[in-house]
Write a protein that holds these residues in place. Sequence first.
Motif, PDB file in Angstrom:
ATOM      1  N   ARG A   1       1.116  -1.246  -0.440  1.00  0.00           N
ATOM      2  CA  ARG A   1       0.018  -0.012   0.119  1.00  0.00           C
ATOM      3  C   ARG A   1       0.562   1.482  -0.005  1.00  0.00           C
ATOM      4  N   GLN A   2       1.940   1.168   0.842  1.00  0.00           N
ATOM      5  CA  GLN A   2       2.590   2.316   0.619  1.00  0.00           C
ATOM      6  C   GLN A   2       3.585   2.820  -0.720  1.00  0.00           C
ATOM      7  N   VAL A   3       3.439   1.170  -1.272  1.00  0.00           N
ATOM      8  CA  VAL A   3       4.350   1.781  -2.523  1.00  0.00           C
ATOM      9  C   VAL A   3       3.831   2.029  -3.667  1.00  0.00           C
ATOM     10  N   ILE A   4       2.401   1.695  -4.011  1.00  0.00           N
ATOM     11  CA  ILE A   4       1.160   1.837  -4.373  1.00  0.00           C
ATOM     12  C   ILE A   4       1.046   3.747  -4.405  1.00  0.00           C
ATOM     13  N   GLU A   5       0.449   4.349  -3.152  1.00  0.00           N
ATOM     14  CA  GLU A   5       0.311   5.504  -2.591  1.00  0.00           C
ATOM     15  C   GLU A   5       1.634   6.296  -3.229  1.00  0.00           C
ATOM     16  N   GLN A   6       2.783   5.657  -2.449  1.00  0.00           N
ATOM     17  CA  GLN A   6       3.792   6.749  -3.137  1.00  0.00           C
ATOM     18  C   GLN A   6       3.983   6.976  -5.116  1.00  0.00           C
ATOM     19  N   VAL A   7       3.961   5.981  -5.896  1.00  0.00           N
ATOM     20  CA  VAL A   7       4.115   5.719  -7.413  1.00  0.00           C
ATOM     21  C   VAL A   7       2.539   6.514  -7.705  1.00  0.00           C
ATOM     22  N   MET A   8       1.430   6.607  -6.987  1.00  0.00           N
ATOM     23  CA  MET A   8       0.387   7.185  -7.461  1.00  0.00           C
ATOM     24  C   MET A   8       0.965   8.648  -7.632  1.00  0.00           C
TER      25      MET A   8
ATOM     26  N   SER B   1     -10.314   8.630 -19.624  1.00  0.00           N
ATOM     27  CA  SER B   1      -9.333   9.028 -21.347  1.00  0.00           C
ATOM     28  C   SER B   1      -8.222   8.114 -21.713  1.00  0.00           C
ATOM     29  N   GLY B   2      -8.442   8.644 -22.945  1.00  0.00           N
ATOM     30  CA  GLY B   2      -7.017   7.786 -23.501  1.00  0.00           C
ATOM     31  C   GLY B   2      -5.728   7.672 -22.934  1.00  0.00           C
ATOM     32  N   GLY B   3      -5.291   9.030 -22.748  1.00  0.00           N
ATOM     33  CA  GLY B   3      -4.310   9.545 -22.347  1.00  0.00           C
ATOM     34  C   GLY B   3      -4.016   8.966 -20.879  1.00  0.00           C
ATOM     35  N   GLN B   4      -5.435   9.267 -20.036  1.00  0.00           N
ATOM     36  CA  GLN B   4      -5.388   9.012 -18.597  1.00  0.00           C
ATOM     37  C   GLN B   4      -4.928   7.648 -18.116  1.00  0.00           C
ATOM     38  N   ARG B   5      -5.673   7.058 -18.869  1.00  0.00           N
ATOM     39  CA  ARG B   5      -5.591   5.898 -18.866  1.00  0.00           C
ATOM     40  C   ARG B   5      -4.352   4.830 -19.127  1.00  0.00           C
ATOM     41  N   GLN B   6      -3.902   5.498 -20.392  1.00  0.00           N
ATOM     42  CA  GLN B   6      -1.982   4.773 -20.589  1.00  0.00           C
ATOM     43  C   GLN B   6      -1.041   5.552 -18.957  1.00  0.00           C
ATOM     44  N   ARG B   7      -1.548   6.619 -18.524  1.00  0.00           N
ATOM     45  CA  ARG B   7      -0.753   6.837 -17.735  1.00  0.00           C
ATOM     46  C   ARG B   7      -0.620   5.904 -15.925  1.00  0.00           C
ATOM     47  N   VAL B   8      -1.947   5.653 -15.590  1.00  0.00           N
ATOM     48  CA  VAL B   8      -2.406   4.657 -14.991  1.00  0.00           C
ATOM     49  C   VAL B   8      -1.606   2.980 -15.637  1.00  0.00           C
TER      50      VAL B   8
ATOM     51  N   THR C   1       1.538   3.413 -14.482  1.00  0.00           N
ATOM     52  CA  THR C   1       2.136   3.677 -13.307  1.00  0.00           C
ATOM     53  C   THR C   1       1.948   1.964 -12.406  1.00  0.00           C
ATOM     54  N   MET C   2       0.856   0.716 -13.018  1.00  0.00           N
ATOM     55  CA  MET C   2       1.027   0.139 -12.417  1.00  0.00           C
ATOM     56  C   MET C   2       2.263  -1.082 -12.803  1.00  0.00           C
ATOM     57  N   ILE C   3       2.332  -0.764 -14.046  1.00  0.00           N
ATOM     58  CA  ILE C   3       4.225  -1.561 -14.295  1.00  0.00           C
ATOM     59  C   ILE C   3       5.498  -0.445 -12.975  1.00  0.00           C
ATOM     60  N   LEU C   4       5.324   0.919 -12.377  1.00  0.00           N
ATOM     61  CA  LEU C   4       5.884   1.186 -11.212  1.00  0.00           C
ATOM     62  C   LEU C   4       5.924   0.957 -10.718  1.00  0.00           C
ATOM     63  N   ALA C   5       5.082   0.454 -10.317  1.00  0.00           N
ATOM     64  CA  ALA C   5       4.773  -0.437  -8.630  1.00  0.00           C
ATOM     65  C   ALA C   5       5.395  -1.443  -8.431  1.00  0.00           C
ATOM     66  N   GLN C   6       4.880  -1.974  -9.638  1.00  0.00           N
ATOM     67  CA  GLN C   6       6.190  -3.653  -9.820  1.00  0.00           C
ATOM     68  C   GLN C   6       7.439  -3.130  -9.286  1.00  0.00           C
ATOM     69  N   ASP C   7       8.083  -2.060  -9.376  1.00  0.00           N
ATOM     70  CA  ASP C   7       8.892  -1.913  -8.817  1.00  0.00           C
ATOM     71  C   ASP C   7      10.501  -2.500  -9.734  1.00  0.00           C
ATOM     72  N   SER C   8      10.269  -2.579 -10.391  1.00  0.00           N
ATOM     73  CA  SER C   8      11.626  -3.580 -11.309  1.00  0.00           C
ATOM     74  C   SER C   8      12.486  -2.585 -11.568  1.00  0.00           C
TER      75      SER C   8
END
Length: 259
Positions: free
Chosen positions: A116-123, A140-147, A150-157
């Motif tokens: 939850r900490q990682v998710i909130e930080q990345v968001m 919107s398409g741009g907002q969806r791509q950003r989301v 963000t999901m990929i960034l939350a993976q913290d790879s």
Amino acid sequence: MYFGAKDLCVYYDKKLALEHASFEIEKGKTTAIVGINGSGKSTILRAMGRLLKYKGDIFYDEKPLSALTNLEIAQKIALLPQSALAPSDISVYELVSMGRFPHQKRLQQGLSKVDRQVIEQVMRETDIWEMRDERVAELSGGQRQRVFITMILAQDSDIILLDEPTTYLDLVHQLDILSLLKAFVDKFGKTVVYVIHDLNHAARFADNLILVKDGKIVDTGTVEQLFTTEQLRNCFGLEVTLGCDTYTKSLMITGVKNA
């Protein structure tokens, strides 16, 4: 070798689509894979993300990926395919939280405190925290791509692979997405590799290029080394004139015609 491939070959129905490709991805930098349609750009990226069967070797930190478990690979390499889809009723927060799956312990019920900490930080870093309860399908398409990013960034790879992350987006959102990725490279030391069609965007936002033509790698190197009239003619069959972006001073194509 930090991350890369040696003698990589990919076949589609016995037809050779990628031929003996060898390359190395620089750690903590952005690498753009460029070439005309059908040249093998996405094939390279999808092979690196293990979406395609391949011959040869892909390495991470001097080890072939075949020596790592699926979970270990998911913790080190994140992949966002082109035109990613989400369930129609999923919320922004729920979608981003899916990026934490590789870090969850066996039999874990729900998200941990660290998750939850990682998710909130990345968001918050990607400026979507305020829309966390909205439905992804309503964005919107741009907002969806950003989301999705963000999901990929939350993976913290360590490594982030993206297949045409700006496709179908208008210029405003293209710049927004590429700036976001560049910021994560600069701030958090991530290694980003993406396929992209816009050569001026590649020159502006990438550190390094992989030039692909007819299923083969033409050359690899920095933008300064490869973004030249000779290389662009060789790879794309275009006669171009080059100049500098007025705002960023990066290289850009200022005139173009077929060779």
